[in-house]
Design a protein around this motif. Structure first.
Motif, PDB file in Angstrom:
ATOM      1  N   TYR A 131       0.840  -1.206   0.000  1.00 53.59           N
ATOM      2  CA  TYR A 131       0.000   0.000   0.000  1.00 53.59           C
ATOM      3  C   TYR A 131       0.875   1.254   0.000  1.00 53.59           C
ATOM      4  O   TYR A 131       1.913   1.298   0.678  1.00 53.59           O
ATOM      5  N   GLY A 134       1.819   7.735   2.802  1.00 50.37           N
ATOM      6  CA  GLY A 134       2.129   9.169   2.764  1.00 50.37           C
ATOM      7  C   GLY A 134       1.169   9.985   1.916  1.00 50.37           C
ATOM      8  O   GLY A 134       1.306  11.207   1.827  1.00 50.37           O
ATOM      9  N   GLU A 136      -1.859  11.113   2.252  1.00 48.89           N
ATOM     10  CA  GLU A 136      -2.581  12.212   2.898  1.00 48.89           C
ATOM     11  C   GLU A 136      -1.672  13.101   3.745  1.00 48.89           C
ATOM     12  O   GLU A 136      -2.153  13.828   4.625  1.00 48.89           O
ATOM     13  N   TRP A 167       7.785  -1.169  13.514  1.00 49.15           N
ATOM     14  CA  TRP A 167       6.692  -2.139  13.370  1.00 49.15           C
ATOM     15  C   TRP A 167       7.208  -3.380  12.655  1.00 49.15           C
ATOM     16  O   TRP A 167       7.974  -3.268  11.685  1.00 49.15           O
ATOM     17  N   HIS A 169       6.009  -6.685  10.522  1.00 46.23           N
ATOM     18  CA  HIS A 169       4.860  -7.207   9.776  1.00 46.23           C
ATOM     19  C   HIS A 169       4.850  -8.740   9.755  1.00 46.23           C
ATOM     20  O   HIS A 169       5.913  -9.370   9.777  1.00 46.23           O
ATOM     21  N   VAL A 186      -6.794  -1.655   5.479  1.00 44.64           N
ATOM     22  CA  VAL A 186      -6.154  -0.346   5.274  1.00 44.64           C
ATOM     23  C   VAL A 186      -7.207   0.735   4.987  1.00 44.64           C
ATOM     24  O   VAL A 186      -7.080   1.882   5.443  1.00 44.64           O
ATOM     25  N   GLN A 210      -7.209  12.265   9.674  1.00 44.95           N
ATOM     26  CA  GLN A 210      -6.706  13.433  10.427  1.00 44.95           C
ATOM     27  C   GLN A 210      -7.756  14.513  10.629  1.00 44.95           C
ATOM     28  O   GLN A 210      -7.836  15.146  11.678  1.00 44.95           O
ATOM     29  N   ARG A 221       4.257  12.427   8.036  1.00 44.11           N
ATOM     30  CA  ARG A 221       4.801  11.077   8.165  1.00 44.11           C
ATOM     31  C   ARG A 221       5.930  10.832   7.166  1.00 44.11           C
ATOM     32  O   ARG A 221       5.807  11.187   6.000  1.00 44.11           O
ATOM     33  N   LEU A 234       7.774  -1.781   8.995  1.00 43.42           N
ATOM     34  CA  LEU A 234       7.801  -0.348   8.710  1.00 43.42           C
ATOM     35  C   LEU A 234       8.436   0.374   9.896  1.00 43.42           C
ATOM     36  O   LEU A 234       8.103   0.086  11.048  1.00 43.42           O
ATOM     37  N   PHE A 246      -0.173  12.759  17.006  1.00 46.04           N
ATOM     38  CA  PHE A 246       0.270  11.360  17.023  1.00 46.04           C
ATOM     39  C   PHE A 246      -0.429  10.579  18.145  1.00 46.04           C
ATOM     40  O   PHE A 246      -0.960   9.492  17.929  1.00 46.04           O
ATOM     41  N   LEU A 250      -2.884   7.421  17.736  1.00 43.53           N
ATOM     42  CA  LEU A 250      -2.459   6.128  18.289  1.00 43.53           C
ATOM     43  C   LEU A 250      -3.513   5.570  19.257  1.00 43.53           C
ATOM     44  O   LEU A 250      -3.798   4.373  19.249  1.00 43.53           O
ATOM     45  N   MET A 253      -6.201   4.124  17.257  1.00 39.73           N
ATOM     46  CA  MET A 253      -5.772   2.846  16.673  1.00 39.73           C
ATOM     47  C   MET A 253      -5.867   1.715  17.703  1.00 39.73           C
ATOM     48  O   MET A 253      -6.177   0.576  17.373  1.00 39.73           O
ATOM     49  N   SER A 268       0.427  -6.558  11.780  1.00 38.40           N
ATOM     50  CA  SER A 268       1.644  -5.853  12.193  1.00 38.40           C
ATOM     51  C   SER A 268       1.571  -5.483  13.669  1.00 38.40           C
ATOM     52  O   SER A 268       0.484  -5.309  14.212  1.00 38.40           O
TER      53      SER A 268
HETATM   54  C1  HEM Z   1       2.387  -0.769  10.401  1.00 39.75           C
HETATM   55  C2  HEM Z   1       2.270   0.530  10.592  1.00 39.75           C
HETATM   56  C3  HEM Z   1       1.576   1.433   9.619  1.00 39.75           C
HETATM   57  C4  HEM Z   1       1.353   1.267   8.273  1.00 39.75           C
HETATM   58  C5  HEM Z   1       1.761   0.092   7.388  1.00 39.75           C
HETATM   59  C6  HEM Z   1       0.625   2.423   7.824  1.00 39.75           C
HETATM   60  C7  HEM Z   1       0.201   2.612   6.526  1.00 39.75           C
HETATM   61  C8  HEM Z   1      -0.621   3.640   6.099  1.00 39.75           C
HETATM   62  C9  HEM Z   1      -1.210   3.760   4.801  1.00 39.75           C
HETATM   63  C10 HEM Z   1      -1.013   2.749   3.667  1.00 39.75           C
HETATM   64  C11 HEM Z   1      -1.950   4.888   4.768  1.00 39.75           C
HETATM   65  C12 HEM Z   1      -2.806   5.423   3.605  1.00 39.75           C
HETATM   66  C13 HEM Z   1      -2.081   6.390   2.714  1.00 39.75           C
HETATM   67  C14 HEM Z   1      -1.643   7.656   3.380  1.00 39.75           C
HETATM   68  O1  HEM Z   1      -2.429   8.606   3.530  1.00 39.75           O
HETATM   69  O2  HEM Z   1      -0.500   7.701   3.793  1.00 39.75           O
HETATM   70  C15 HEM Z   1      -1.817   5.513   6.075  1.00 39.75           C
HETATM   71  C16 HEM Z   1      -2.416   6.685   6.450  1.00 39.75           C
HETATM   72  C17 HEM Z   1      -2.229   7.298   7.664  1.00 39.75           C
HETATM   73  N1  HEM Z   1      -1.556   6.787   8.755  1.00 39.75           N
HETATM   74 FE1  HEM Z   1      -0.617   5.016   8.836  1.00 39.75          FE
HETATM   75  N2  HEM Z   1       0.432   3.269   8.880  1.00 39.75           N
HETATM   76  C18 HEM Z   1       0.988   2.707  10.002  1.00 39.75           C
HETATM   77  C19 HEM Z   1       1.008   3.229  11.282  1.00 39.75           C
HETATM   78  C20 HEM Z   1       0.525   4.467  11.622  1.00 39.75           C
HETATM   79  C21 HEM Z   1       0.633   5.063  12.927  1.00 39.75           C
HETATM   80  C22 HEM Z   1       1.315   4.435  14.134  1.00 39.75           C
HETATM   81  C23 HEM Z   1       0.053   6.300  12.848  1.00 39.75           C
HETATM   82  C24 HEM Z   1      -0.084   7.369  13.907  1.00 39.75           C
HETATM   83  C25 HEM Z   1      -0.229   7.110  15.198  1.00 39.75           C
HETATM   84  C26 HEM Z   1      -0.425   6.468  11.498  1.00 39.75           C
HETATM   85  C27 HEM Z   1      -1.029   7.597  11.009  1.00 39.75           C
HETATM   86  C28 HEM Z   1      -1.580   7.717   9.744  1.00 39.75           C
HETATM   87  C29 HEM Z   1      -2.288   8.902   9.296  1.00 39.75           C
HETATM   88  C30 HEM Z   1      -2.502  10.185  10.087  1.00 39.75           C
HETATM   89  C31 HEM Z   1      -2.718   8.625   7.992  1.00 39.75           C
HETATM   90  C32 HEM Z   1      -3.526   9.534   7.069  1.00 39.75           C
HETATM   91  C33 HEM Z   1      -5.005   9.330   7.363  1.00 39.75           C
HETATM   92  C34 HEM Z   1      -5.881  10.312   6.609  1.00 39.75           C
HETATM   93  O3  HEM Z   1      -5.955  11.468   7.023  1.00 39.75           O
HETATM   94  O4  HEM Z   1      -6.461   9.882   5.593  1.00 39.75           O
HETATM   95  N3  HEM Z   1      -0.122   5.335  10.785  1.00 39.75           N
HETATM   96  N4  HEM Z   1      -1.008   4.725   6.864  1.00 39.75           N
END
Ligand code: HEM
Length: 293
Positions: A131, A134, A136, A167, A169, A186, A210, A221, A234, A246, A250, A253, A268
């Motif tokens: 996937y 980043g 958003e 992390w 996986h 996801v 967000q 990120r 990751l 953050f 979290l 989550m 993960s």
């Molecule tokens: C195994 C760990 C993680 C993976 C594989 C992962 C992966 C992803 C993916 C694929 C997206 C969608 C594309 C994007 O907008 O970037 C996403 C969105 C996001 N992730 Fe994660 N993420 C992980 C952990 C976390 C953690 C620990 C946080 C914060 C505590 C976080 C915060 C966010 C935020 C803020 C978004 C954007 C959401 C939105 O506004 O649409 N992620 N992440």
């Protein structure tokens, strides 16, 4: 004028090593900070200071704290807080490795290595699950607003608070699921990167949306994949003007808001976690005025 460490806002490079360091028993914290201050920052380094180093010198940085473990139903996000954190990036893994060795040698009297994670960019910026990561992220002025401290005074303005987690996986588990079930963990399509309207509330992008937080929980990120065929995952990195965004994401989550845990936890788990303050730069050197230097 306050300057931010360059690499915080730079695009993700091909490789990055992330290093967490503990203060050696009996090491003088003030001398350690003076040593860091004498070292020149450069384009491809980010330096972060953890609360244990601040405690060692009897100082506080407003907003800096130790990462406290978070537990939800069947979920733990552990803390492995260190005194110092470094991100070293570049195009060549060997060159980055040698720069890491030089840094470690320079600070060896004061710090020992707690964690080292060698990361790489995958394709257009994908997590190893495939996937895109980043999408958003806030851009331009919005990125600055989300990630960089302002209006707090000299030594703080231009700085940034970074939250990190390694992390691990279980991709075998993920790959046993049908594609649509994976997409629902996801909340985006693997092929299209489109947000899925019918994704469940547990979908990661729904947990982390967000704009749905009050106030909004924007963060910058800069996570990257790490590992080999046996063990991989990751290295999560998020810069903020505080740790608030953050922490709120979290908690959601972990299901602490509504009892629903994040779909990502199906494949993960986090094995480390830390909070650091990345000081601003002044004349090419770390500006440690907020630390009393
Ligand atoms: C195994 C760990 C993680 C993976 C594989 C992962 C992966 C992803 C993916 C694929 C997206 C969608 C594309 C994007 O907008 O970037 C996403 C969105 C996001 N992730 Fe994660 N993420 C992980 C952990 C976390 C953690 C620990 C946080 C914060 C505590 C976080 C915060 C966010 C935020 C803020 C978004 C954007 C959401 C939105 O506004 O649409 N992620 N992440």
């Amino acid at each position: 004028m306050a300057h931010t460490q360059n690499d915080i806002l730079a695009p993700i490079p091909r490789v990055r090593e992330f290093i967490s360091l503990g203060l050696r028993p009996g090491a003088d914290g003030v001398q350690a900070l003076q040593k860091l201050q004498a070292m020149k920052g450069n384009q491809c380094v980010v330096l972060g200071i953890g609360e244990p180093l601040m405690r060692a010198v009897g100082r506080e940085i407003p907003g800096l704290k130790t990462f406290v473990p978070v537990s939800g139903a069947g979920v733990t996000f552990p803390s492995t807080q260190s005194a110092l954190w470094l991100s070293l990036g570049g195009d060549d893994a060997g060159e980055v490795l040698h720069r890491c060795r030089q840094w470690l040698a320079c600070v060896d009297d004061f710090f020992h290595l707690d964690e080292e994670v060698a990361c790489f960019r995958y394709d257009i910026g994908r997590d190893l699950s495939g996937y895109e990561d980043g999408t958003e992220n806030p851009q331009g002025d919005k990125a600055l607003q989300a990630a960089i401290v302002s209006g707090q005074g000299p030594g703080l303005d231009g700085g940034s608070f970074v939250a990190i987690q390694k992390w691990v996986h279980d991709l075998g588990r993920l790959e046993k699921m049908p594609p649509h079930a994976r997409d629902h963990l996801v909340g985006r399509g693997h092929e299209t990167n489109e947000e899925l309207a019918d994704a469940p509330a547990s979908a990661h992008v729904k947990r982390a949306a967000q704009e749905r937080f009050e106030p909004a929980a924007f963060m910058l990120r800069k996570s990257m994949p790490w590992g080999n065929a046996r063990e991989h995952g990751l290295y999560f990195v998020a810069y903020g003007n505080s740790f608030s965004a953050f922490e709120r994401v979290l908690h959601r989550m972990a299901g602490l808001d509504d009892g629903i845990t994040d779909g990502l936890l199906q494949f993960s788990r986090a094995v480390s976690g830390g909070f650091y303050f990345c000081p601003p730069m002044q004349n090419g050197r770390y500006d440690l005025r907020a630390l009393g230097l």
